[in-house]
Design a protein around this motif. Sequence first.
Motif, short mmCIF file in Angstrom:
data_model
loop_
_atom_site.label_atom_id
_atom_site.label_comp_id
_atom_site.label_asym_id
_atom_site.label_seq_id
_atom_site.Cartn_x
_atom_site.Cartn_y
_atom_site.Cartn_z
N PHE A 152 1.03 -4.86 12.55
CA PHE A 152 -0.35 -4.67 12.09
C PHE A 152 -0.60 -3.19 11.79
CE2 PHE A 152 -4.85 -3.81 12.74
CZ PHE A 152 -5.48 -4.88 12.13
N LEU A 153 0.06 -2.34 12.61
CA LEU A 153 -0.18 -0.89 12.50
C LEU A 153 0.52 -0.26 11.29
CD1 LEU A 153 0.26 -0.01 16.28
CD2 LEU A 153 -1.86 -0.48 15.06
N LEU A 154 1.50 -0.99 10.74
CA LEU A 154 2.24 -0.43 9.59
C LEU A 154 1.31 -0.05 8.43
CD1 LEU A 154 5.41 -2.70 9.25
CD2 LEU A 154 5.36 -0.25 9.73
N VAL A 168 0.83 -1.22 0.00
CA VAL A 168 0.00 0.00 0.00
C VAL A 168 0.86 1.26 0.00
CG1 VAL A 168 -1.71 1.29 1.35
CG2 VAL A 168 -1.95 -1.18 1.08
N GLU A 169 2.06 1.16 0.52
CA GLU A 169 2.96 2.31 0.55
C GLU A 169 3.24 2.81 -0.88
OE1 GLU A 169 4.49 4.22 3.10
OE2 GLU A 169 4.90 5.28 1.24
N PHE A 183 -2.03 6.11 5.26
CA PHE A 183 -1.96 7.57 5.41
C PHE A 183 -1.17 8.17 4.23
CE2 PHE A 183 0.65 11.17 6.81
CZ PHE A 183 -0.34 12.08 7.12
N HIS A 184 -0.04 7.53 3.91
CA HIS A 184 0.77 8.02 2.79
C HIS A 184 0.01 7.90 1.46
CE1 HIS A 184 4.56 7.08 5.33
NE2 HIS A 184 4.17 8.33 5.51
N TYR A 185 -0.70 6.78 1.31
CA TYR A 185 -1.47 6.56 0.07
C TYR A 185 -2.51 7.67 -0.11
CZ TYR A 185 -4.32 4.23 -3.45
OH TYR A 185 -5.01 3.94 -4.61
N LYS A 186 -3.18 7.98 0.98
CA LYS A 186 -4.24 8.99 0.90
C LYS A 186 -3.68 10.39 0.67
CE LYS A 186 -7.90 10.80 3.81
NZ LYS A 186 -8.72 11.40 2.77
N ARG A 187 -2.55 10.65 1.31
CA ARG A 187 -1.95 11.98 1.15
C ARG A 187 -1.44 12.20 -0.27
NH1 ARG A 187 3.26 13.11 4.64
NH2 ARG A 187 4.04 11.68 3.07
N GLY A 188 -1.08 11.09 -0.91
CA GLY A 188 -0.62 11.18 -2.30
C GLY A 188 0.85 11.49 -2.39
N ILE A 189 1.30 11.59 -3.64
CA ILE A 189 2.71 11.86 -3.89
C ILE A 189 2.99 13.33 -3.60
CG2 ILE A 189 4.51 11.91 -5.66
CD1 ILE A 189 2.76 9.65 -7.02
#
Lengths: 296, 226
Positions: B211-213, B162-163, B219-225
């Motif tokens: 599990f929390l990773l 997902v990262e 969060f990074h996926y949603k924030r975008g590049i």
Amino acid sequence: METVVEAIDLTHYYGKKLVYENLNFKIKKGSIFGLLGKNGTGKTTTINILNGYLRPKSGRCLMLGEDSYNLSPDTKSRVGFLIEGHIQYQFMNVVQIEKFYRRFYPRWKRAPYFELMSKMAISESQQISKMSCGQRSQVALGLILAQDPDLLILDDYSMGLDAGYRRLFLDYLDEYARSEGKTIFVTSHIIQDLEDFLDDCVIMGYNEVLVDMPLKEFRETFKRYDFEHDASPETPLKKSDVLLNYEWLKTRGVVYSFAERAAVEKALAESGAKPRNVREVPMSLEDAFIGVTGKY
Amino acid sequence: MLFALWYKEWLKTKWTLVAIGAINLLVAAGVYLDLANTMKTVEANVVLMNVVFKEYLYYVDIKYIPALSGLIYAVMQFTPELSQSRLKLTLHLPAPEQKILATTQLIGALELAAIFAIDYLILAATTLAFFPVEVFDSMTVTVAPWFFAGFAAYFVTAAAFVEISWTRRVVIALTGYALVDALFLGVSFNAGNDAFAHAWWAAALVVSATFLLLFVSGFHYKRGIV
């Protein structure tokens, strides 16, 4: 009139590359709004920001009154989202995907979805991964209609569709939106399809907004003038508020402008172009789009 | 939401689950058959001596199977989500995004847990059928970190998928590899004296933390590049 979407001073960069700066627009409730522009002008970026998949460098976007980066589940249930390419869960079939989605949406209406499937002769057991792009587009559309959202966001709905499917898609949407008072935000590369569909439009250039007005006003006020000339092919015209864009051919030229003919003739003369027989030429929406954005 | 997401994950991963389950079952059954065959051809007390003094781990075939299962399951679960940005569809569902991710991952963990439980039951039945309870205790302490490694491999692979940043993806993968590798250290009949036996809760805590990773990657996926 109530505003459904509002972009306020949106600025975004990818690394050091500016996408746009201080982008502002509003979408009125019940209107059909088109965000148009050539590749790389930031249409999908804007849609990602609208849906909360991207945090803008600065500025913000309000969707149904909420900050788009932190949409509540309730607001999300009121927004139908079509991803570029009609992406859906390809491991599901027609019935399974409806069964999955309906548990999330309180206003879910099965009938429009299955009516559309039946109309398209798509069998209930058909796997989405085995559908044509056109069929997939109808599944995606049917699911959005079943969701009964107040706002529909359609990212390049025309991608991969032939003329028939594009027309079908728009006809369905048009009827649905007008009869139910829905708001639509759409992007597309097939500009001519949107000619009778949009109420308002924003045309994006690289890093800037070129047009932001009702489509009718744009069609009425943006003009193309053709003329003959004796100037050398290298004669450069200076772009200005009057001469927004131009094409300079060997013996004739084309100018795009919001100004009346007299003003254009004057601006051409001042540029040393010595135009003859300046005349207004009717344009399609696609011609006007090219006139604003240029061919390359 | 839980039922709907479970339904989706089931449709997506059922054949993966069947394949992983079959491999685990075959290996666990193989452990039983091998031991049963050994018991027929070698005297039982000789086998027991080997288990106690020569660290003969009759169940060693299963060592890497849970970790491999976790890795494969995560790949098969998240590849369809990440291809063509399909995760956007999932995150657009009207529910809190982190809750959706947590539920998706929990479903995967529970399905893996079911498979691992079957493995363990077969190993337990095999051990108790041929050996005294002390060997059973030793076996439990020895295989527990292997199953922990299965969960860690699953959580870490999911987070790496997902990262969106390749740099962070590599960091997650390397950290995950180090953690999983650490869980394969120190196994013997006397594992009761090993660090793991005394600090199994610490290992469980570290694995649970992985599990929390996925939340960080989400969060990074949603924030975008940026």
